[in-house]
Write a protein that holds these residues in place. Structure first.
Motif, PDB file in Angstrom:
ATOM      1  N   TYR A 199     -30.081 -39.257  13.450  1.00 13.71           N
ATOM      2  CA  TYR A 199     -28.904 -40.136  13.490  1.00 13.71           C
ATOM      3  C   TYR A 199     -29.193 -41.515  12.901  1.00 13.71           C
ATOM      4  N   ASN A 200     -30.454 -41.912  12.843  1.00 12.95           N
ATOM      5  CA  ASN A 200     -30.801 -43.169  12.183  1.00 12.95           C
ATOM      6  C   ASN A 200     -30.626 -43.052  10.666  1.00 12.95           C
ATOM      7  N   VAL A 201     -30.781 -41.830  10.141  1.00 13.32           N
ATOM      8  CA  VAL A 201     -30.690 -41.608   8.700  1.00 13.32           C
ATOM      9  C   VAL A 201     -29.304 -41.107   8.271  1.00 13.32           C
ATOM     10  N   PHE A 202     -28.634 -40.362   9.127  1.00 15.60           N
ATOM     11  CA  PHE A 202     -27.310 -39.816   8.783  1.00 15.60           C
ATOM     12  C   PHE A 202     -26.291 -40.221   9.842  1.00 15.60           C
ATOM     13  N   LYS A 203     -25.218 -40.859   9.408  1.00 17.28           N
ATOM     14  CA  LYS A 203     -24.166 -41.234  10.341  1.00 17.28           C
ATOM     15  C   LYS A 203     -23.380 -39.987  10.760  1.00 17.28           C
ATOM     16  N   ASN A 204     -23.120 -39.116   9.763  1.00 14.71           N
ATOM     17  CA  ASN A 204     -22.358 -37.888  10.030  1.00 14.71           C
ATOM     18  C   ASN A 204     -23.258 -36.671   9.863  1.00 14.71           C
ATOM     19  N   ILE A 205     -23.443 -35.930  10.951  1.00 14.62           N
ATOM     20  CA  ILE A 205     -24.220 -34.693  10.892  1.00 14.62           C
ATOM     21  C   ILE A 205     -23.259 -33.572  11.276  1.00 14.62           C
ATOM     22  N   PRO A 206     -22.998 -32.630  10.343  1.00 17.69           N
ATOM     23  CA  PRO A 206     -22.066 -31.548  10.669  1.00 17.69           C
ATOM     24  C   PRO A 206     -22.546 -30.759  11.897  1.00 17.69           C
ATOM     25  N   GLU A 207     -21.618 -30.342  12.734  1.00 15.53           N
ATOM     26  CA  GLU A 207     -21.946 -29.579  13.951  1.00 15.53           C
ATOM     27  C   GLU A 207     -22.765 -28.330  13.621  1.00 15.53           C
ATOM     28  N   VAL A 208     -22.452 -27.705  12.485  1.00  9.33           N
ATOM     29  CA  VAL A 208     -23.164 -26.490  12.085  1.00  9.33           C
ATOM     30  C   VAL A 208     -24.667 -26.758  11.879  1.00  9.33           C
ATOM     31  N   ALA A 209     -25.044 -27.997  11.559  1.00 14.89           N
ATOM     32  CA  ALA A 209     -26.465 -28.338  11.383  1.00 14.89           C
ATOM     33  C   ALA A 209     -27.232 -28.076  12.675  1.00 14.89           C
ATOM     34  N   TRP A 210     -26.643 -28.498  13.808  1.00 18.66           N
ATOM     35  CA  TRP A 210     -27.313 -28.302  15.101  1.00 18.66           C
ATOM     36  C   TRP A 210     -27.389 -26.816  15.445  1.00 18.66           C
ATOM     37  N   GLN A 211     -26.347 -26.070  15.093  1.00 19.57           N
ATOM     38  CA  GLN A 211     -26.344 -24.624  15.364  1.00 19.57           C
ATOM     39  C   GLN A 211     -27.435 -23.934  14.550  1.00 19.57           C
ATOM     40  N   ILE A 212     -27.542 -24.295  13.274  1.00 20.06           N
ATOM     41  CA  ILE A 212     -28.578 -23.699  12.415  1.00 20.06           C
ATOM     42  C   ILE A 212     -29.963 -24.033  12.965  1.00 20.06           C
ATOM     43  N   LEU A 213     -30.189 -25.295  13.327  1.00 18.34           N
ATOM     44  CA  LEU A 213     -31.499 -25.698  13.838  1.00 18.34           C
ATOM     45  C   LEU A 213     -31.826 -24.989  15.156  1.00 18.34           C
ATOM     46  N   ASP A 214     -30.827 -24.817  16.014  1.00 19.88           N
ATOM     47  CA  ASP A 214     -31.046 -24.120  17.295  1.00 19.88           C
ATOM     48  C   ASP A 214     -31.380 -22.650  17.090  1.00 19.88           C
TER      49      ASP A 214
END
Length: 189
Positions: free
Chosen positions: A67-82
């Motif tokens: 979040y320090n580097v990206f203001k907007n992180i798509p929700e799908v990013a967290w799903q992919i990482l999980d």
């Protein structure tokens, strides 16, 4: 563990002074530096003989750093990482608070969250993202073990981390591009 902490300390001191390191990652051996230091980033491009138009991956150790580097992180990013069972690199739009010469021409940045103890703890110490690019001259094969790294690379860095020199690397990470308008594209499986 003592050796791990000692190596983290040595690598941190070099990075803090704008140096570049050769280090083991969760995938292959990497060349790294402080991702917020444009002069250090430029040293890596020069060592790899790589055009600055070819961006590099940045390692992070958690949500706060992302979040320090990206203001907007798509929700799908967290799903992919999980859901990812192997190291996964995400390319996200509109990075900030990093060196301009590490950002791709389309204003995106490739990042990977790491769990590997050396990288994770080094990032904890740095409190900044860490550049990670394969330890090879541009266009040459990615070395799978420390012994396969071109001597020019070994000589060209400011510090070689003295851990896992016998380890054979896994495959490079999966790369997935996510845009702020929710497009998903697999770049490398």
């Amino acid at each position: 563990m003592e050796n791990l902490n000692e190596e983290i300390h040595k690598a941190f001191e070099i990075i803090k002074e704008g140096g570049i390191i050769l280090y083991p990652t969760d995938t292959v051996w990497g060349i790294g530096c402080d991702a917020t230091n444009p002069e250090a980033v430029a040293k890596i491009y020069k060592l790899k003989q790589r055009a600055e138009t070819q961006s590099m991956i940045v390692l992070m150790n958690g949500e706060k750093m992302m979040y320090n580097v990206f203001k907007n992180i798509p929700e799908v990013a967290w799903q992919i990482l999980d859901l990812s069972e192997k190291p996964t690199t995400l390319i996200l739009d509109e990075p900030r608070n990093v060196a301009k010469n590490i950002i791709a021409a389309d204003n995106s940045l490739a990042i990977r969250l790491v769990k590997e103890p050396f990288c994770f703890k080094l990032l904890e110490r740095m409190k900044k993202p860490l550049v990670s690019t394969s330890a090879n001259i541009s266009g040459q094969p990615t070395p799978l073990a420390f012994k396969d790294i071109n001597p020019e690379i070994v000589k060209g860095v400011d510090y070689v981390v003295n851990l896992y020199h016998d380890k054979i690397a896994g495959k490079p990470s999966t790369i997935i591009k996510l845009t702020n308008d929710s497009q998903v594209k697999v770049i490398r499986k």
